[in-house]
Design an enzyme around this catalytic site. Structure first.
Site, PDB file in Angstrom:
ATOM      1  N   ASP A 196       4.050   4.053   4.674  1.00  0.00           N
ATOM      2  CA  ASP A 196       2.990   3.724   5.749  1.00  0.00           C
ATOM      3  C   ASP A 196       2.659   5.369   6.327  1.00  0.00           C
ATOM      4  O   ASP A 196       3.329   6.275   6.766  1.00  0.00           O
ATOM      5  CB  ASP A 196       3.639   3.110   7.020  1.00  0.00           C
ATOM      6  CG  ASP A 196       2.869   2.810   8.091  1.00  0.00           C
ATOM      7  OD1 ASP A 196       1.631   3.665   8.255  1.00  0.00           O
ATOM      8  OD2 ASP A 196       2.897   2.037   8.783  1.00  0.00           O
ATOM      9  N   LEU A 197       1.466   5.755   6.131  1.00  0.00           N
ATOM     10  CA  LEU A 197       0.740   6.995   6.040  1.00  0.00           C
ATOM     11  C   LEU A 197       0.635   7.369   7.603  1.00  0.00           C
ATOM     12  O   LEU A 197       0.645   8.466   7.643  1.00  0.00           O
ATOM     13  CB  LEU A 197      -0.485   7.098   5.354  1.00  0.00           C
ATOM     14  CG  LEU A 197      -0.427   7.083   3.910  1.00  0.00           C
ATOM     15  CD1 LEU A 197      -1.657   7.385   3.166  1.00  0.00           C
ATOM     16  CD2 LEU A 197       0.736   8.304   3.425  1.00  0.00           C
ATOM     17  N   ALA A 257       0.922  -1.277   0.023  1.00  0.00           N
ATOM     18  CA  ALA A 257       0.097  -0.043   0.066  1.00  0.00           C
ATOM     19  C   ALA A 257       0.942   1.369  -0.056  1.00  0.00           C
ATOM     20  O   ALA A 257       0.277   2.257   0.397  1.00  0.00           O
ATOM     21  CB  ALA A 257      -0.957  -0.050   1.163  1.00  0.00           C
ATOM     22  N   GLY A 258       2.138   1.051  -0.062  1.00  0.00           N
ATOM     23  CA  GLY A 258       2.971   2.270  -0.509  1.00  0.00           C
ATOM     24  C   GLY A 258       3.542   2.793   0.948  1.00  0.00           C
ATOM     25  O   GLY A 258       3.469   2.008   1.739  1.00  0.00           O
ATOM     26  N   ASP A 270       6.064   8.551  -6.793  1.00  0.00           N
ATOM     27  CA  ASP A 270       7.406   8.736  -6.642  1.00  0.00           C
ATOM     28  C   ASP A 270       8.042   7.030  -6.889  1.00  0.00           C
ATOM     29  O   ASP A 270       7.417   6.247  -7.227  1.00  0.00           O
ATOM     30  CB  ASP A 270       7.980   9.150  -5.391  1.00  0.00           C
ATOM     31  CG  ASP A 270       7.273   8.650  -4.205  1.00  0.00           C
ATOM     32  OD1 ASP A 270       6.818   7.438  -4.215  1.00  0.00           O
ATOM     33  OD2 ASP A 270       7.037   9.101  -3.024  1.00  0.00           O
ATOM     34  N   HIS A 284      15.225   5.085  -3.109  1.00  0.00           N
ATOM     35  CA  HIS A 284      16.189   5.035  -4.343  1.00  0.00           C
ATOM     36  C   HIS A 284      17.033   4.156  -4.367  1.00  0.00           C
ATOM     37  O   HIS A 284      17.022   3.254  -5.547  1.00  0.00           O
ATOM     38  CB  HIS A 284      16.370   6.536  -4.603  1.00  0.00           C
ATOM     39  CG  HIS A 284      15.707   7.660  -4.710  1.00  0.00           C
ATOM     40  ND1 HIS A 284      15.898   8.946  -4.902  1.00  0.00           N
ATOM     41  CD2 HIS A 284      14.412   7.377  -4.770  1.00  0.00           C
ATOM     42  CE1 HIS A 284      15.120   9.746  -4.891  1.00  0.00           C
ATOM     43  NE2 HIS A 284      13.837   8.716  -4.870  1.00  0.00           N
TER      44      HIS A 284
HETATM   45  C1  LHQ Z   1      -2.550   1.711   5.350  1.00  0.00           C
HETATM   46  C2  LHQ Z   1      -1.927   2.281   4.269  1.00  0.00           C
HETATM   47  C3  LHQ Z   1      -0.848   2.960   4.072  1.00  0.00           C
HETATM   48  C4  LHQ Z   1      -0.832   2.808   6.371  1.00  0.00           C
HETATM   49  C5  LHQ Z   1      -3.802   1.033   3.849  1.00  0.00           C
HETATM   50  N1  LHQ Z   1      -0.284   3.348   5.361  1.00  0.00           N
HETATM   51  N2  LHQ Z   1      -1.808   2.022   6.560  1.00  0.00           N
HETATM   52  C6  LHQ Z   1       5.431   8.988   0.039  1.00  0.00           C
HETATM   53  C7  LHQ Z   1       5.669   9.906   1.206  1.00  0.00           C
HETATM   54  C8  LHQ Z   1       6.807   9.828   1.994  1.00  0.00           C
HETATM   55  C9  LHQ Z   1       7.975   9.028   1.788  1.00  0.00           C
HETATM   56  C10 LHQ Z   1       7.899   8.283   0.820  1.00  0.00           C
HETATM   57  O1  LHQ Z   1       7.155   7.799  -0.029  1.00  0.00           O
HETATM   58  C11 LHQ Z   1       5.732   8.300  -0.304  1.00  0.00           C
HETATM   59  C12 LHQ Z   1       5.408   7.402  -1.330  1.00  0.00           C
HETATM   60  C13 LHQ Z   1       4.091   6.716  -1.124  1.00  0.00           C
HETATM   61  O2  LHQ Z   1       3.699   5.575  -1.169  1.00  0.00           O
HETATM   62  S1  LHQ Z   1       2.555   7.867  -0.983  1.00  0.00           S
HETATM   63  C14 LHQ Z   1       1.206   6.753  -1.253  1.00  0.00           C
HETATM   64  C15 LHQ Z   1       1.156   6.032   0.025  1.00  0.00           C
HETATM   65  N3  LHQ Z   1      -0.111   5.018  -0.122  1.00  0.00           N
HETATM   66  C16 LHQ Z   1      -1.467   5.480  -0.153  1.00  0.00           C
HETATM   67  O3  LHQ Z   1      -1.875   6.650  -0.416  1.00  0.00           O
HETATM   68  C17 LHQ Z   1      -2.324   4.524  -0.241  1.00  0.00           C
HETATM   69  C18 LHQ Z   1      -3.384   4.516   1.056  1.00  0.00           C
HETATM   70  N4  LHQ Z   1      -4.137   3.524   0.955  1.00  0.00           N
HETATM   71  C19 LHQ Z   1      -5.439   3.204   0.353  1.00  0.00           C
HETATM   72  O4  LHQ Z   1      -5.803   4.210  -0.641  1.00  0.00           O
HETATM   73  C20 LHQ Z   1      -6.360   2.107   0.468  1.00  0.00           C
HETATM   74  O5  LHQ Z   1      -5.892   1.581   1.609  1.00  0.00           O
HETATM   75  C21 LHQ Z   1      -5.863   1.065  -0.672  1.00  0.00           C
HETATM   76  C22 LHQ Z   1      -6.481   1.470  -2.012  1.00  0.00           C
HETATM   77  C23 LHQ Z   1      -4.357   0.797  -0.710  1.00  0.00           C
HETATM   78  C24 LHQ Z   1      -6.626  -0.396  -0.308  1.00  0.00           C
HETATM   79  O6  LHQ Z   1      -8.038   0.098   0.006  1.00  0.00           O
HETATM   80  P1  LHQ Z   1      -8.911  -1.103   0.788  1.00  0.00           P
HETATM   81  O7  LHQ Z   1      -8.802  -2.190   0.066  1.00  0.00           O
HETATM   82  O8  LHQ Z   1     -10.312  -0.410   1.076  1.00  0.00           O
HETATM   83  O9  LHQ Z   1      -8.216  -1.055   2.137  1.00  0.00           O
HETATM   84  P2  LHQ Z   1      -8.213  -0.169   3.361  1.00  0.00           P
HETATM   85  O10 LHQ Z   1      -8.314   1.306   3.043  1.00  0.00           O
HETATM   86  O11 LHQ Z   1      -9.457  -0.732   4.608  1.00  0.00           O
HETATM   87  O12 LHQ Z   1      -6.978  -0.592   4.092  1.00  0.00           O
HETATM   88  C25 LHQ Z   1      -6.744  -1.716   5.174  1.00  0.00           C
HETATM   89  C26 LHQ Z   1      -6.073  -1.273   6.295  1.00  0.00           C
HETATM   90  O13 LHQ Z   1      -4.700  -0.867   5.900  1.00  0.00           O
HETATM   91  C27 LHQ Z   1      -6.639  -0.065   6.964  1.00  0.00           C
HETATM   92  O14 LHQ Z   1      -6.521  -0.054   8.323  1.00  0.00           O
HETATM   93  P3  LHQ Z   1      -7.624  -0.718   9.276  1.00  0.00           P
HETATM   94  O15 LHQ Z   1      -7.041  -0.194  10.773  1.00  0.00           O
HETATM   95  O16 LHQ Z   1      -8.538   0.570   9.109  1.00  0.00           O
HETATM   96  O17 LHQ Z   1      -7.778  -1.844   9.049  1.00  0.00           O
HETATM   97  C28 LHQ Z   1      -5.737   1.115   6.371  1.00  0.00           C
HETATM   98  O18 LHQ Z   1      -5.688   2.117   6.968  1.00  0.00           O
HETATM   99  C29 LHQ Z   1      -4.440   0.203   6.310  1.00  0.00           C
HETATM  100  N5  LHQ Z   1      -3.494   1.069   5.288  1.00  0.00           N
HETATM  101  N6  LHQ Z   1      -2.889   1.647   3.292  1.00  0.00           N
HETATM  102  N7  LHQ Z   1      -0.336   3.375   3.074  1.00  0.00           N
END
Ligand code: LHQ
Length: 264
Positions: free
Chosen positions: A62-63, A59-60, A147, A92
């Protein structure tokens, strides 16, 4: 956080933070980079598979951790500088290590690949997706830019127009759509993912040393003009011709038997 297993020359690395869909924390990124470096140095590894535990591939970033980066001062520029430093230090080297590893790397995309999790899959040499996998250029939803190599790999795989659409809209696309635009190589039923990837990986792991040289050539071609690339092919072919696998390949052909490549 990273599981590792090896059999038949295939090293399988499993991202293992399933409760967060294998979002990257620092420790996971460090472990993944170390594993890729070890794979490079280990002659017994001839193909690498990267997959995810649970229902996600990755999921990329950890937000839960990103906004706390910075020097804590809340001062202008601190967070931006911290994120830049983080990309430079953690992402990188990993993306470069994967693309310069002269062994095939397969992403076995078992579930959602989002943000830098998708970038990781794009940096692999081939992507095999389960039918239920999905793909999201999630960055735009949090006001960021793709990125970890996404802006380099994505237009090269799917063309500029589709890459713009995927990055600007951030829509989640299915494995079937990913296949139709060339983002993945194959889609298989969920229950067949492990077996399909294993068969492909074992096949690649018994391939010749030239697989690594093919990979080098392909990456160089993305940044070269034709005369330069012809010169590189010439040089790489010279290197390939010096391998035991070339001699074995020709000998086997002339003897009308299958080749037994050693990877050297
Ligand atoms: C998460 C995450 C996550 C933590 C799901 N973190 N918990 C950026 C900045 C800084 C440095 C370097 O690099 C970057 C690069 C990047 O990667 S920026 C992009 C970061 N990723 C995202 O924005 C994706 C965020 N996640 C989502 O949009 C959705 O979760 C997806 C589309 C991946 C999946 O959706 P669903 O299948 O509906 O699952 P969910 O949203 O219910 O997630 C399940 C659990 O995982 C949930 O936790 P919970 O406690 O509620 O069960 C989410 O909070 C957790 N999770 N992605 N990136």
């Amino acid at each position: 956080m990273l599981l590792s297993s090896q059999s038949d020359g295939v090293l399988t690395l499993t991202l293992n933070r399933p409760e967060r869909l294998n979002a990257f924390d620092d420790a996971l990124l460090v472990a993944l980079l170390a594993a890729v470096h070890e794979a490079a140095a280990d002659d017994s590894v001839r193909c690498v598979v990267i997959t995810g535990a649970g229902r996600g591939f990755g999921a990329g970033a950890d937000l839960t951790q990103v906004l706390s980066r910075g020097d804590g001062s809340g001062g202008a520029g601190a967070l931006g500088e911290a994120i830049r430093e983080h990309l430079h230090t953690y992402y990188h080297p990993l993306i470069l290590a994967l693309t310069t590893l002269e062994k095939p790397v397969i992403a076995a995309v078992n579930g959602v690949a989002a943000g830098a999790g998708l970038s990781l899959a794009l940096a692999c040499d081939m992507r095999i997706a389960a039918e239920s996998a999905s793909f999201v250029q999630a960055f735009v939803h949090i006001g960021l830019v793709p990125d970890a190599g996404s802006t380099w790999f994505l237009p090269r795989l799917v063309g500029m127009g589709k890459a713009m659409e995927l990055a600007m809209l951030g829509d989640r696309i299915s494995a079937a759509e990913a296949l139709s635009v060339g983002l993945v190589n194959r889609v298989v039923p969920d229950s067949r993912l492990a077996a399909s990837v294993d068969a492909l990986a074992v096949r690649l792991a018994s391939g010749p040393r030239s697989l690594g040289l093919i990979k080098r050539a392909m990456h160089l071609s993305a940044v070269s003009d034709l005369p330069t690339q012809l010169a590189r092919e010439e040089q790489l072919q010279g290197e390939a011709a010096e391998t035991a696998d070339f001699t074995e390949g020709v000998t086997a052909f002339l003897s009308k038997r299958p080749p037994h490549f050693s990877g050297r």
